[in-house]
Design a protein around this motif. Structure first.
Motif: not given
Length: 361
Positions: A347-351
């Motif tokens: 959830r904390d990974l932004l692509a």
């Protein structure tokens, strides 16, 4: 899933040629090598951390100071790229601020809830903005009890106040509790600001806004803030602060990387285009949030969009802009870094794509 990125934000810099193995958590961050990824993106970065979130998804924290209200606000911002927030309660009756504190204590440890921002009620009436005048009061024992209860529960706390109106002994007491004290909604002159810094102020809330502007013979709080080594939050929606003034603040700091972005988001972010505050209708007009008198009332922008606008308006390098919405606000609040590394929640990974738009996966 194996996600390859042209650039990955890790260790405070952009690195090329890396890929992330991820399920519900990051399993590995490694060179891509000869592997064929499931997805290619332009940029991988941690989700943003926003220290000033009044609302989102149609919910205003002051109006719904409950764990359910916090969850709705956080969910709206997570969908827009912000992984962690400080739910922000603005000037209100003591009972509302106490309920907000109780709600955040109940949410302590919930992913995405990084603490609480209490913005007011200990501010200058002359610089209250849309804060309700009848609730403004000096820093007092009742608020000190709330701060002590929050800190006793391990909750990070940001308190915005007018330093010139606060008892220096109480400022020092709050700082001793580990509260991050921020000067804002203030009429302080330069000398009063420096006195506040000596008594524990370590940050400035939405620099330039809700404070007197500097001039040649009255540098005031703005100049004292810029020339200090304290942290400065900036709103980069293109409405609250002119691009040139953002650039000046970032360029003139004696200690590099002490500016970060906040959204000052209201319920319209991820929600309907109007809401009620103190019984007044606040509505989006030409991209700005205004009250019936036409005055600004928070911002209609999320933090990732703020990063995009900062780059477009000022030409700040991507690396610096990323830091201003990830690492730097966390440092300012003494939070542990949110890094792309094994164990990080997906959830904390932004692509992001080439236009810095979110890539869903």
């Amino acid at each position: 899933m194996l996600i390859a990125a042209e650039r990955v934000w890790t260790g405070g810099r952009l690195v090329q040629g890396l890929a992330v193995e991820v399920t519900d958590r990051v399993a590995a961050l490694r060179p891509l090598g000869g592997d064929t990824p499931d997805l290619r993106v332009a940029l991988l970065m941690p989700g943003c951390t926003d220290l000033q979130v009044n609302g989102g998804g149609g919910v205003l924290f002051n109006a719904d100071p409950t764990p359910e209200g916090i969850a709705a606000i956080a969910a709206a911002h997570l969908g827009l790229g912000t992984a962690a927030i400080l739910p922000t309660v603005i000037t209100d009756a003591p009972e509302v601020i106490e309920a907000a504190a109780d709600a955040v204590i109940a949410c302590h440890g919930v992913p995405g809830i990084a603490g609480i921002h209490i913005e007011g009620p200990h501010i200058a009436v002359e610089r209250r903005g849309t804060h309700e005048a009848r609730h403004i009061r000096p820093l007092d024992a009742r608020t000190m009890a709330v701060l002590a209860r929050l800190r006793g529960a391990g909750v990070p706390v940001l308190l915005t106040l007018a330093p010139e109106l606060a008892d220096p002994a109480l400022l020092r007491q709050a700082a001793g509790l580990g509260v991050v004290i921020s000067a804002g909604h203030s009429m302080a002159d330069a000398a009063q600001t420096r006195a506040g810094l000596a008594d524990g102020v370590g940050m400035f809330t939405h620099l330039y806004n809700a404070m007197p502007q500097m001039n040649s013979r009255a540098p005031g709080i703005v100049a004292a803030a810029i020339l200090s080594d304290a942290w400065c939050g900036l709103i980069a929606d293109g409405i609250h602060v002119a691009p040139e003034m953002l650039a000046i603040a970032m360029a003139a700091r004696p200690v590099a990387d002490r500016c970060f972005l906040v959204s000052d988001a209201m319920p319209t972010v991820g929600g309907p285009d109007r809401f009620s505050l103190y019984g007044m209708e606040i509505a989006v007009k030409d991209g700005a949030l205004v009250n019936p008198q036409g005055a600004l009332a928070g911002a209609h922008v999320d933090l990732l969009e703020s990063m995009r606008r900062l780059i477009a308006m000022t030409g700040v390098p991507l690396e610096r802009a990323i830091a201003m919405v990830t690492d730097l606000p966390r440092q300012a609040m003494r939070l542990p870094p949110l890094q792309i590394a094994p164990g990080m929640a997906a959830r904390d990974l932004l692509a992001l794509d080439d236009a810095l738009g979110i890539v869903r996966w």
